[in-house]
Design a protein around this motif. Structure first.
Motif, PDB file in Angstrom:
ATOM      1  N   THR A  46      46.575  36.076  52.740  1.00  0.00           N
ATOM      2  CA  THR A  46      47.142  37.378  53.108  1.00  0.00           C
ATOM      3  C   THR A  46      48.617  37.440  52.741  1.00  0.00           C
ATOM      4  O   THR A  46      49.088  38.440  52.178  1.00  0.00           O
ATOM      5  N   LEU A  47      49.362  36.377  53.038  1.00  0.00           N
ATOM      6  CA  LEU A  47      50.786  36.352  52.712  1.00  0.00           C
ATOM      7  C   LEU A  47      51.019  36.385  51.206  1.00  0.00           C
ATOM      8  O   LEU A  47      51.979  36.971  50.731  1.00  0.00           O
ATOM      9  N   LEU A  48      50.129  35.768  50.458  1.00  0.00           N
ATOM     10  CA  LEU A  48      50.314  35.673  49.012  1.00  0.00           C
ATOM     11  C   LEU A  48      49.753  36.875  48.251  1.00  0.00           C
ATOM     12  O   LEU A  48      50.400  37.396  47.344  1.00  0.00           O
ATOM     13  N   PHE A  49      48.549  37.315  48.631  1.00  0.00           N
ATOM     14  CA  PHE A  49      47.868  38.360  47.853  1.00  0.00           C
ATOM     15  C   PHE A  49      47.616  39.667  48.596  1.00  0.00           C
ATOM     16  O   PHE A  49      47.357  40.676  47.971  1.00  0.00           O
ATOM     17  N   GLY A  50      47.630  39.642  49.915  1.00  0.00           N
ATOM     18  CA  GLY A  50      47.393  40.872  50.666  1.00  0.00           C
ATOM     19  C   GLY A  50      46.233  40.747  51.642  1.00  0.00           C
ATOM     20  O   GLY A  50      45.450  39.791  51.610  1.00  0.00           O
ATOM     21  N   GLU A  51      46.126  41.739  52.489  1.00  0.00           N
ATOM     22  CA  GLU A  51      45.141  41.780  53.567  1.00  0.00           C
ATOM     23  C   GLU A  51      43.702  41.834  53.035  1.00  0.00           C
ATOM     24  O   GLU A  51      43.426  42.518  52.065  1.00  0.00           O
ATOM     25  N   ASP A  52      42.818  41.085  53.667  1.00  0.00           N
ATOM     26  CA  ASP A  52      41.374  41.087  53.415  1.00  0.00           C
ATOM     27  C   ASP A  52      40.953  40.578  52.038  1.00  0.00           C
ATOM     28  O   ASP A  52      39.779  40.703  51.670  1.00  0.00           O
ATOM     29  N   ILE A  53      41.863  40.021  51.271  1.00  0.00           N
ATOM     30  CA  ILE A  53      41.518  39.553  49.928  1.00  0.00           C
ATOM     31  C   ILE A  53      40.546  38.379  49.996  1.00  0.00           C
ATOM     32  O   ILE A  53      39.590  38.318  49.224  1.00  0.00           O
ATOM     33  N   LEU A  54      40.780  37.448  50.904  1.00  0.00           N
ATOM     34  CA  LEU A  54      39.891  36.279  51.013  1.00  0.00           C
ATOM     35  C   LEU A  54      38.451  36.711  51.256  1.00  0.00           C
ATOM     36  O   LEU A  54      37.534  36.248  50.580  1.00  0.00           O
ATOM     37  N   ASP A  55      38.243  37.617  52.194  1.00  0.00           N
ATOM     38  CA  ASP A  55      36.888  38.092  52.499  1.00  0.00           C
ATOM     39  C   ASP A  55      36.278  38.826  51.309  1.00  0.00           C
ATOM     40  O   ASP A  55      35.087  38.663  51.015  1.00  0.00           O
ATOM     41  N   ARG A  56      37.087  39.604  50.632  1.00  0.00           N
ATOM     42  CA  ARG A  56      36.577  40.358  49.480  1.00  0.00           C
ATOM     43  C   ARG A  56      36.191  39.411  48.344  1.00  0.00           C
ATOM     44  O   ARG A  56      35.187  39.631  47.664  1.00  0.00           O
ATOM     45  N   TRP A  57      36.991  38.351  48.112  1.00  0.00           N
ATOM     46  CA  TRP A  57      36.635  37.372  47.077  1.00  0.00           C
ATOM     47  C   TRP A  57      35.370  36.618  47.457  1.00  0.00           C
ATOM     48  O   TRP A  57      34.510  36.370  46.620  1.00  0.00           O
ATOM     49  N   ARG A  58      35.249  36.257  48.723  1.00  0.00           N
ATOM     50  CA  ARG A  58      34.044  35.551  49.169  1.00  0.00           C
ATOM     51  C   ARG A  58      32.820  36.453  48.992  1.00  0.00           C
ATOM     52  O   ARG A  58      31.791  36.003  48.497  1.00  0.00           O
ATOM     53  N   ASP A  59      32.944  37.714  49.367  1.00  0.00           N
ATOM     54  CA  ASP A  59      31.837  38.658  49.208  1.00  0.00           C
ATOM     55  C   ASP A  59      31.482  38.863  47.737  1.00  0.00           C
ATOM     56  O   ASP A  59      30.335  39.163  47.410  1.00  0.00           O
ATOM     57  N   ALA A  60      32.467  38.697  46.856  1.00  0.00           N
ATOM     58  CA  ALA A  60      32.230  38.860  45.414  1.00  0.00           C
ATOM     59  C   ALA A  60      31.642  37.581  44.789  1.00  0.00           C
ATOM     60  O   ALA A  60      31.372  37.556  43.594  1.00  0.00           O
ATOM     61  N   GLY A  61      31.492  36.529  45.601  1.00  0.00           N
ATOM     62  CA  GLY A  61      30.852  35.312  45.101  1.00  0.00           C
ATOM     63  C   GLY A  61      31.794  34.262  44.535  1.00  0.00           C
ATOM     64  O   GLY A  61      31.370  33.389  43.772  1.00  0.00           O
ATOM     65  N   MET A  62      33.072  34.322  44.888  1.00  0.00           N
ATOM     66  CA  MET A  62      34.028  33.345  44.369  1.00  0.00           C
ATOM     67  C   MET A  62      33.662  31.945  44.863  1.00  0.00           C
ATOM     68  O   MET A  62      33.373  31.744  46.036  1.00  0.00           O
ATOM     69  N   GLY A  63      33.706  30.992  43.934  1.00  0.00           N
ATOM     70  CA  GLY A  63      33.440  29.597  44.262  1.00  0.00           C
ATOM     71  C   GLY A  63      34.729  28.856  44.596  1.00  0.00           C
ATOM     72  O   GLY A  63      35.842  29.373  44.412  1.00  0.00           O
ATOM     73  N   LEU A  64      34.579  27.623  45.057  1.00  0.00           N
ATOM     74  CA  LEU A  64      35.724  26.829  45.479  1.00  0.00           C
ATOM     75  C   LEU A  64      36.666  26.511  44.324  1.00  0.00           C
ATOM     76  O   LEU A  64      37.880  26.619  44.461  1.00  0.00           O
ATOM     77  N   LEU A  65      36.118  26.140  43.170  1.00  0.00           N
ATOM     78  CA  LEU A  65      36.969  25.838  42.021  1.00  0.00           C
ATOM     79  C   LEU A  65      37.719  27.088  41.555  1.00  0.00           C
ATOM     80  O   LEU A  65      38.900  27.026  41.218  1.00  0.00           O
ATOM     81  N   GLU A  66      37.034  28.225  41.569  1.00  0.00           N
ATOM     82  CA  GLU A  66      37.705  29.489  41.232  1.00  0.00           C
ATOM     83  C   GLU A  66      38.834  29.763  42.207  1.00  0.00           C
ATOM     84  O   GLU A  66      39.933  30.146  41.816  1.00  0.00           O
ATOM     85  N   PHE A  67      38.541  29.571  43.490  1.00  0.00           N
ATOM     86  CA  PHE A  67      39.540  29.836  44.520  1.00  0.00           C
ATOM     87  C   PHE A  67      40.769  28.945  44.340  1.00  0.00           C
ATOM     88  O   PHE A  67      41.905  29.412  44.400  1.00  0.00           O
TER      89      PHE A  67
END
Length: 163
Positions: free
Chosen positions: A61-82
């Motif tokens: 949230t501090l780096l990219f903005g609110e709710d980004i982590l949840d949105r990336w997870r919902d989009a299927g982001m993997g650990l290496l991508e993250f």
């Protein structure tokens, strides 16, 4: 002498200085970080070692903005991508512009235990240098050849045995 007035506020100046583009990551548009938020700088040590999802969410949230982590997870982001996106974002936030490929390679090197930069070639070069150095002694301070010291100044006096 009169102080020179400016019509721009600090906020307007900073918006101009830190204006940046955006990137689309896993279908979500995020602003490219240009500075480490002070709150993140103060918490980074705590957040680096934490495995708490809430702490991770705070970091993102501090780096990219609110709710980004949840949105990336919902989009299927993997650990290496993250990890790659996080490395890319932190690099940009600290003023180092890297590509996603460079961030990915840094993550792979880190996971391989090589630190932030691959060291295979450097290690090999150091080994070759060590072999050369052993064959031709060099002065530690200048790298030049050491001057030979005579045995008269370094040798010990012969002593006769008392037998």
């Amino acid at each position: 002498m009169t102080a020179r007035k400016t019509v721009d506020s600090f906020d307007a100046f900073w918006a101009q200085v830190s204006s940046t583009g955006t990137e689309t990551i896993r279908g979500i548009e995020v602003k490219t970080p240009t500075d480490v938020p002070l709150a993140l700088e103060l918490r980074i040590k705590d957040l680096e070692q934490s495995e708490s999802e809430d702490d991770l969410r705070e970091l993102i949230t501090l780096l990219f903005g609110e709710d980004i982590l949840d949105r990336w997870r919902d989009a299927g982001m993997g650990l290496l991508e993250f990890k790659t996106v996080l490395a890319w974002g932190m690099a940009h936030a600290t003023g180092t512009k890297v590509t996603f490929k460079q961030a990915y390679e840094a993550v792979l090197a880190e996971e391989a235990g090589e630190g932030k930069a691959p060291t295979g070639q450097n290690r090999e070069a150091r080994r070759k240098t060590a072999k050369k150095t052993a064959a031709s002694p060099r002065s530690a301070s200048t790298g030049g050849r050491s001057a030979r010291t005579s045995s008269a100044s370094t040798g010990s006096a012969r002593r006769s045995s008392r037998a």
